[in-house]
Motif scaffolding. Structure first.
Motif, PDB file in Angstrom:
ATOM      1  N   TYR A  63      38.297  -1.000  -1.843  1.00 32.54           N
ATOM      2  CA  TYR A  63      37.289  -0.621  -2.844  1.00 32.54           C
ATOM      3  C   TYR A  63      37.127   0.890  -2.979  1.00 32.54           C
ATOM      4  CZ  TYR A  63      36.044  -5.477  -3.576  1.00 32.54           C
ATOM      5  OH  TYR A  63      36.089  -6.803  -3.930  1.00 32.54           O
ATOM      6  N   LYS A  90      26.341  -8.935 -18.905  1.00 30.89           N
ATOM      7  CA  LYS A  90      26.264  -7.784 -18.005  1.00 30.89           C
ATOM      8  C   LYS A  90      27.583  -7.040 -18.065  1.00 30.89           C
ATOM      9  CE  LYS A  90      28.673  -9.443 -14.122  1.00 30.89           C
ATOM     10  NZ  LYS A  90      28.722  -9.949 -12.806  1.00 30.89           N
ATOM     11  N   THR A 101      29.380 -18.817 -15.713  1.00 27.61           N
ATOM     12  CA  THR A 101      29.678 -17.403 -15.943  1.00 27.61           C
ATOM     13  C   THR A 101      31.114 -17.310 -16.424  1.00 27.61           C
ATOM     14  OG1 THR A 101      28.138 -16.735 -14.219  1.00 27.61           O
ATOM     15  CG2 THR A 101      29.810 -15.150 -14.812  1.00 27.61           C
ATOM     16  N   THR A 102      31.340 -16.485 -17.432  1.00 30.50           N
ATOM     17  CA  THR A 102      32.665 -16.392 -18.042  1.00 30.50           C
ATOM     18  C   THR A 102      32.950 -14.953 -18.434  1.00 30.50           C
ATOM     19  OG1 THR A 102      33.950 -17.056 -20.006  1.00 30.50           O
ATOM     20  CG2 THR A 102      31.570 -17.056 -20.263  1.00 30.50           C
ATOM     21  N   ASN A 103      34.247 -14.618 -18.525  1.00 30.63           N
ATOM     22  CA  ASN A 103      34.545 -13.291 -19.074  1.00 30.63           C
ATOM     23  C   ASN A 103      34.469 -13.330 -20.605  1.00 30.63           C
ATOM     24  OD1 ASN A 103      37.073 -14.372 -19.935  1.00 30.63           O
ATOM     25  ND2 ASN A 103      38.019 -13.770 -17.983  1.00 30.63           N
ATOM     26  N   SER A 135      30.452 -11.831 -18.414  1.00 30.92           N
ATOM     27  CA  SER A 135      30.759 -10.626 -17.635  1.00 30.92           C
ATOM     28  C   SER A 135      31.641  -9.718 -18.484  1.00 30.92           C
ATOM     29  CB  SER A 135      31.554 -10.979 -16.377  1.00 30.92           C
ATOM     30  OG  SER A 135      31.102 -12.170 -15.799  1.00 30.92           O
ATOM     31  N   GLY A 195      37.514 -18.747 -10.509  1.00 33.03           N
ATOM     32  CA  GLY A 195      38.383 -18.588 -11.681  1.00 33.03           C
ATOM     33  C   GLY A 195      37.610 -18.405 -12.970  1.00 33.03           C
ATOM     34  N   GLU A 196      38.293 -18.685 -14.073  1.00 27.71           N
ATOM     35  CA  GLU A 196      37.688 -18.594 -15.398  1.00 27.71           C
ATOM     36  C   GLU A 196      37.583 -20.024 -15.952  1.00 27.71           C
ATOM     37  OE1 GLU A 196      36.080 -16.476 -17.473  1.00 27.71           O
ATOM     38  OE2 GLU A 196      36.049 -18.277 -18.700  1.00 27.71           O
ATOM     39  N   TYR A 223      38.470  -5.244  -9.202  1.00 25.08           N
ATOM     40  CA  TYR A 223      37.541  -5.429  -8.084  1.00 25.08           C
ATOM     41  C   TYR A 223      37.494  -6.865  -7.586  1.00 25.08           C
ATOM     42  CZ  TYR A 223      34.695  -6.945 -12.023  1.00 25.08           C
ATOM     43  OH  TYR A 223      34.254  -7.583 -13.154  1.00 25.08           O
ATOM     44  N   MET A 253      33.386  -6.984  -1.714  1.00 25.48           N
ATOM     45  CA  MET A 253      33.146  -8.332  -1.212  1.00 25.48           C
ATOM     46  C   MET A 253      34.401  -9.076  -0.810  1.00 25.48           C
ATOM     47  SD  MET A 253      31.997 -10.756  -4.325  1.00 25.48           S
ATOM     48  CE  MET A 253      30.849 -10.050  -5.417  1.00 25.48           C
ATOM     49  N   TYR A 254      35.554  -8.709  -1.318  1.00 27.77           N
ATOM     50  CA  TYR A 254      36.746  -9.467  -0.972  1.00 27.77           C
ATOM     51  C   TYR A 254      37.608  -8.707   0.031  1.00 27.77           C
ATOM     52  CZ  TYR A 254      35.460 -12.094  -5.143  1.00 27.77           C
ATOM     53  OH  TYR A 254      34.779 -12.832  -6.070  1.00 27.77           O
ATOM     54  N   SER A 313      33.455 -20.810 -10.426  1.00 24.30           N
ATOM     55  CA  SER A 313      33.464 -20.176  -9.106  1.00 24.30           C
ATOM     56  C   SER A 313      34.415 -18.994  -9.178  1.00 24.30           C
ATOM     57  CB  SER A 313      33.844 -21.175  -8.014  1.00 24.30           C
ATOM     58  OG  SER A 313      33.792 -20.531  -6.774  1.00 24.30           O
ATOM     59  N   ILE A 331      29.240  -3.099  -8.884  1.00 22.93           N
ATOM     60  CA  ILE A 331      30.397  -3.743  -8.247  1.00 22.93           C
ATOM     61  C   ILE A 331      30.322  -3.422  -6.755  1.00 22.93           C
ATOM     62  CG2 ILE A 331      32.932  -3.670  -8.058  1.00 22.93           C
ATOM     63  CD1 ILE A 331      31.776  -5.234 -10.518  1.00 22.93           C
ATOM     64  N   ILE A 332      30.458  -4.458  -5.939  1.00 26.42           N
ATOM     65  CA  ILE A 332      30.291  -4.266  -4.495  1.00 26.42           C
ATOM     66  C   ILE A 332      31.535  -4.738  -3.736  1.00 26.42           C
ATOM     67  CG2 ILE A 332      27.765  -4.397  -4.531  1.00 26.42           C
ATOM     68  CD1 ILE A 332      27.999  -7.273  -3.630  1.00 26.42           C
TER      69      ILE A 332
HETATM   70  C1  LIG Z   1      34.741 -14.133  -9.958  1.00 24.91           C
HETATM   71  S1  LIG Z   1      34.008 -14.157 -11.566  1.00 24.91           S
HETATM   72  C2  LIG Z   1      34.363 -15.766 -12.121  1.00 24.91           C
HETATM   73  C3  LIG Z   1      33.762 -16.073 -13.455  1.00 24.91           C
HETATM   74  C4  LIG Z   1      34.421 -15.492 -14.687  1.00 24.91           C
HETATM   75  N1  LIG Z   1      35.839 -15.467 -14.625  1.00 24.91           N
HETATM   76  C5  LIG Z   1      33.857 -14.113 -15.019  1.00 24.91           C
HETATM   77  O1  LIG Z   1      34.644 -13.167 -15.139  1.00 24.91           O
HETATM   78  O2  LIG Z   1      32.648 -14.008 -15.188  1.00 24.91           O
HETATM   79  C6  LIG Z   1      32.269 -14.291 -11.244  1.00 24.91           C
HETATM   80  C7  LIG Z   1      31.500 -13.034 -11.333  1.00 24.91           C
HETATM   81  O3  LIG Z   1      31.729 -12.276 -10.167  1.00 24.91           O
HETATM   82  C8  LIG Z   1      31.728 -10.919 -10.522  1.00 24.91           C
HETATM   83  N2  LIG Z   1      32.446 -10.184  -9.479  1.00 24.91           N
HETATM   84  C9  LIG Z   1      33.690 -10.391  -9.004  1.00 24.91           C
HETATM   85  N3  LIG Z   1      33.977  -9.486  -8.040  1.00 24.91           N
HETATM   86  C10 LIG Z   1      32.873  -8.710  -7.890  1.00 24.91           C
HETATM   87  C11 LIG Z   1      32.547  -7.589  -7.059  1.00 24.91           C
HETATM   88  N4  LIG Z   1      33.407  -7.109  -6.173  1.00 24.91           N
HETATM   89  N5  LIG Z   1      31.315  -7.040  -7.198  1.00 24.91           N
HETATM   90  C12 LIG Z   1      30.420  -7.522  -8.088  1.00 24.91           C
HETATM   91  N6  LIG Z   1      30.681  -8.568  -8.904  1.00 24.91           N
HETATM   92  C13 LIG Z   1      31.895  -9.151  -8.815  1.00 24.91           C
HETATM   93  C14 LIG Z   1      32.418 -10.919 -11.870  1.00 24.91           C
HETATM   94  O4  LIG Z   1      32.165  -9.744 -12.614  1.00 24.91           O
HETATM   95  C15 LIG Z   1      31.803 -12.136 -12.517  1.00 24.91           C
HETATM   96  O5  LIG Z   1      30.593 -11.804 -13.156  1.00 24.91           O
END
Ligand SMILES: C[S@@+](CC[C@H](N)C(=O)[O-])C[C@H]1O[C@@H](n2cnc3c(N)ncnc32)[C@H](O)[C@@H]1O
Length: 335
Positions: free
Chosen positions: A218, A177, A111-113, A136, A84-85, A41, A212-213, A82, A209-210
């Motif tokens: 989607y 989350k 925020t991190t995976n 995440s 990336g990770e 997503y 957004m990009y 932002s 999940i929404i």
């Molecule tokens: C782009 S990531 C960057 C930080 C980090 N890599 C991570 O995975 O948390 C930031 C956050 O945006 C969320 N995210 C990315 N695309 C999304 C979407 N389409 N809808 C909802 N949340 C989204 C990710 O799940 C994450 O929690």
């Protein structure tokens, strides 16, 4: 056991009463635009997402902090991530300590995976002074991770490392989350999520999940995704998609290469306001280029913009305090 709670505070200032702001509430610092995952997503799943990929340098971080001191106030929050990770950058912890010492923000989070958290990195994070770590999650086992973010994960070790972080966290708030699409088809998914992650987090929740990009279809991920997005956060029921996007009014981003942009889902940085190597952050915040974006929002022209028009983020609001549509005409006079 963790409390069930969204990451964003619900005690929010009504934006309509405070804009234009002399200082951003939220500065996002892209410590790394590299990512070790390819979540279906997220724009990182596309090989041609058009973003510079690399780690932010310590020198750039230093520049951001000295520029930040020129704002009349502190940021409410400095977010050390932002697109990336951030943990891909081995200097993340040092950067957090630098930011903490500079005293430019009330809180520092990222925020991190969580996939790069091991005991050594956890110890460094705990020592860095970070206030909040948000993790995440993408699944409840290794096959789910493979499906959602295309990578092989030793799931038991991953959970063990998160437990180590939680057990030794001191004053850090550890929030987690999971993406709804990762548990929708799992029998008793929500229960399992609570059982695995509830005991090792201060708070947990399920994220919608929404769309957004741009460039991601989607509908192939979840057939009801657009419908679900209209209603935004659970506590804000809406009848229609909002016209004004509130984010550029209080958020600001410095990308890993020094570009200063709107902190939104504009991945190729089309909302480019300036470069920190050429102008100060305060000047860029007050620049005509940024004002043009704010005016576009207030004039109701978002749907004519190639990036903004398909984005559902304006409905992803935390409380009524974030809504600007009814005051757009009045606010336009203040810009
Ligand atoms: C782009 S990531 C960057 C930080 C980090 N890599 C991570 O995975 O948390 C930031 C956050 O945006 C969320 N995210 C990315 N695309 C999304 C979407 N389409 N809808 C909802 N949340 C989204 C990710 O799940 C994450 O929690």
């Amino acid at each position: 056991m963790a409390e069930y709670k969204q990451w964003r505070n619900e005690d929010r200032t009504f934006l309509k009463d405070v804009i234009p702001l002399d200082t951003p509430y939220n500065l996002k610092v892209e410590v790394s635009s590299l990512c070790n995952a390819r979540c279906v997503y997220c724009a990182h799943s596309k090989p041609n997402h058009g973003v510079y990929e690399g780690n932010m340098s310590l020198e750039l971080m230093d520049r951001i902090l000295s520029d930040s001191k020129e704002f009349p106030r502190k940021y409410k929050v400095m977010e050390m991530f932002s697109f990336g990770e951030s943990m891909c950058n081995p200097n993340l912890e040092q950067m957090i300590s630098m930011a903490k010492e500079a005293e430019v923000a009330d809180k520092i989070n990222f925020t991190t995976n969580g996939l790069l958290i091991n005991k050594e990195r956890a110890d460094k994070l705990i020592a860095s002074g970070v206030d909040i770590i948000r993790i995440s999650l993408q699944g409840l086992d290794a096959p789910a991770y493979k499906k959602t973010c295309g990578i092989k994960v030793d799931f038991d070790r991953f959970v063990d490392n998160l437990k180590y972080l939680f057990d030794n966290r001191g004053n850090i708030s550890v929030r987690m989350k999971i993406a709804d699409i990762a548990i929708d088809d799992v029998p008793d998914g929500e229960k399992k999520f609570n059982e695995i992650f509830g005991p090792i987090a201060d708070s947990i929740f399920i994220e919608k999940i929404i769309p957004m990009y741009a460039d991601i279809d989607y509908n192939t991920i979840d057939g009801e995704i657009y419908e679900k997005a209209i209603n935004g956060r659970e506590n804000v029921k809406q009848k229609e998609i909002h016209t004004v996007c509130n984010r550029p009014f209080y958020r600001f981003r410095v990308a890993a290469d020094g570009k200063v942009t709107a902190a939104c889902c504009d991945i190729p940085n089309d909302f480019y306001f300036g470069n920190i190597y050429e102008d100060s952050l305060v000047n860029i915040w007050n620049s005509e280029k940024r004002k043009q974006l704010l005016r576009m929002q207030l004039e109701g022209k978002r749907f004519m913009h190639p990036i903004c028009k398909q984005c559902t983020i304006p409905n992803d609001i935390t409380t009524e305090a974030d809504i600007l549509d009814p005051w757009a005409k009045e606010l336009l006079k203040k810009l």
